[in-house]
Design a protein around this motif. Structure first.
Motif, PDB file in Angstrom:
ATOM      1  N   ALA A  61       8.664 -13.505  -2.030  1.00 36.83           N
ATOM      2  CA  ALA A  61       8.046 -12.389  -2.772  1.00 36.83           C
ATOM      3  C   ALA A  61       6.655 -12.075  -2.247  1.00 36.83           C
ATOM      4  O   ALA A  61       6.160 -10.954  -2.425  1.00 36.83           O
ATOM      5  N   SER A  62       6.015 -13.048  -1.584  1.00 36.71           N
ATOM      6  CA  SER A  62       4.667 -12.827  -1.066  1.00 36.71           C
ATOM      7  C   SER A  62       4.670 -12.133   0.297  1.00 36.71           C
ATOM      8  O   SER A  62       3.613 -11.739   0.803  1.00 36.71           O
ATOM      9  N   LEU A  63       5.842 -11.989   0.908  1.00 34.09           N
ATOM     10  CA  LEU A  63       5.928 -11.375   2.229  1.00 34.09           C
ATOM     11  C   LEU A  63       5.970  -9.856   2.117  1.00 34.09           C
ATOM     12  O   LEU A  63       6.491  -9.297   1.155  1.00 34.09           O
ATOM     13  N   ASP A  64       5.435  -9.195   3.104  1.00 33.76           N
ATOM     14  CA  ASP A  64       5.410  -7.732   3.144  1.00 33.76           C
ATOM     15  C   ASP A  64       6.662  -7.236   3.863  1.00 33.76           C
ATOM     16  O   ASP A  64       6.744  -7.283   5.090  1.00 33.76           O
ATOM     17  N   ASN A  71       8.447  -3.771  12.101  1.00 28.65           N
ATOM     18  CA  ASN A  71       8.626  -4.629  13.273  1.00 28.65           C
ATOM     19  C   ASN A  71      10.063  -4.585  13.776  1.00 28.65           C
ATOM     20  O   ASN A  71      10.306  -4.666  14.986  1.00 28.65           O
ATOM     21  N   THR A  72      11.015  -4.460  12.866  1.00 29.24           N
ATOM     22  CA  THR A  72      12.413  -4.332  13.263  1.00 29.24           C
ATOM     23  C   THR A  72      12.617  -3.062  14.083  1.00 29.24           C
ATOM     24  O   THR A  72      13.272  -3.079  15.141  1.00 29.24           O
ATOM     25  N   PHE A 111       4.586  -4.872  17.983  1.00 24.30           N
ATOM     26  CA  PHE A 111       5.128  -5.962  17.161  1.00 24.30           C
ATOM     27  C   PHE A 111       4.128  -7.102  17.074  1.00 24.30           C
ATOM     28  O   PHE A 111       3.876  -7.645  15.982  1.00 24.30           O
ATOM     29  N   LEU A 112       3.562  -7.483  18.201  1.00 30.79           N
ATOM     30  CA  LEU A 112       2.617  -8.602  18.223  1.00 30.79           C
ATOM     31  C   LEU A 112       1.381  -8.306  17.382  1.00 30.79           C
ATOM     32  O   LEU A 112       0.873  -9.190  16.679  1.00 30.79           O
ATOM     33  N   VAL A 113       0.902  -7.063  17.447  1.00 24.55           N
ATOM     34  CA  VAL A 113      -0.276  -6.684  16.663  1.00 24.55           C
ATOM     35  C   VAL A 113       0.015  -6.781  15.171  1.00 24.55           C
ATOM     36  O   VAL A 113      -0.771  -7.349  14.389  1.00 24.55           O
ATOM     37  N   LEU A 114       1.150  -6.223  14.744  1.00 24.98           N
ATOM     38  CA  LEU A 114       1.500  -6.260  13.319  1.00 24.98           C
ATOM     39  C   LEU A 114       1.732  -7.681  12.832  1.00 24.98           C
ATOM     40  O   LEU A 114       1.320  -8.045  11.725  1.00 24.98           O
ATOM     41  N   ALA A 121      -3.653 -11.945   7.420  1.00 27.12           N
ATOM     42  CA  ALA A 121      -3.681 -11.603   5.997  1.00 27.12           C
ATOM     43  C   ALA A 121      -3.334 -12.819   5.143  1.00 27.12           C
ATOM     44  O   ALA A 121      -3.951 -13.057   4.088  1.00 27.12           O
ATOM     45  N   LYS A 122      -2.360 -13.596   5.579  1.00 24.92           N
ATOM     46  CA  LYS A 122      -1.999 -14.814   4.846  1.00 24.92           C
ATOM     47  C   LYS A 122      -3.145 -15.816   4.872  1.00 24.92           C
ATOM     48  O   LYS A 122      -3.461 -16.444   3.853  1.00 24.92           O
TER      49      LYS A 122
END
Length: 201
Positions: A61-64, A71-72, A111-114, A121-122
């Motif tokens: 639930a904590s994941l964006d 990214n997909t 992808f790497l940047v995101l 952020a975590k």
């Protein structure tokens, strides 16, 4: 004497070129090994989630999910660009191939940047990546995949110059084929990883 009724037409007598796997055989062995390794990690994640449903539900639930979805799209688009680059090389359109390969590199870099932003952020939120089994496995899976994306981007960067110089052709593009095979593996792994880790409850 009359010819046999079952005589094979001349068009079918011509030998067909032998089929082969694109790229080096070593790359395919490597792909098999990596798929097996990730398969064990996927099983470990799924099994541990059964044992600790509350911990994993809170962690997931904590994941964006929106970042994971973007990214997909980035990885799938990069795979499409790499495939177009290979097709362009086989058609001797090297300038077009260079553009497609550069786009694949940019998308992989996105992808790497995101993903780096997600890790930061975590960390800023005070999440200890070893605080529970969910974050341990999440870090292992996504971090291991992150390194593969980095490797894929390095491969694309190294291939850009020879592609631009026209060193590859339809009869000699083994290195580019190997790079594309590796990237498609990276893409496939994320297609499994994203729903397993980010979506499934």
């Amino acid at each position: 004497m009359s010819s046999p009724a079952f005589e094979i037409p001349s068009s079918q007598k011509d030998e067909e070129p032998p089929t082969r796997l694109p790229g080096d055989l070593v790359v395919w062995f490597f792909v098999g090994l990596e798929l097996a390794t990730f398969g064990l990690l996927f099983l470990a994640f799924a099994f541990t989630r059964l044992l600790q449903p509350d911990v994993f539900a809170k962690g997931q639930a904590s994941l964006d999910q929106s970042v994971g979805a973007i990214n997909t799209l980035l990885l799938i688009s990069a795979s499409a660009c790499a495939a177009h680059a290979l097709a362009s090389v086989r058609a001797n359109h090297h300038r077009t191939a260079t553009r497609w390969l550069f786009c694949a590199l940019l998308l992989g870099g996105g992808f790497l940047v995101l993903k780096t932003h997600e890790y930061l952020a975590k960390w800023r939120a005070g999440v200890d990546f070893a605080s529970n089994d969910f974050y341990i496995l999440w870090t292992m899976l996504t971090g291991f995949h992150f390194m593969h994306v980095m490797a894929g981007c390095v491969i694309f960067a190294l291939l850009l110059r020879p592609v631009a110089q026209g060193r590859y052709s339809a009869d000699d593009c083994n290195a580019l084929e190997s790079g594309c095979v590796f990237w498609h593996m990276v893409d496939l792994l994320w297609i499994v990883l994203f729903p397993l880790v980010y979506l499934m409850r």
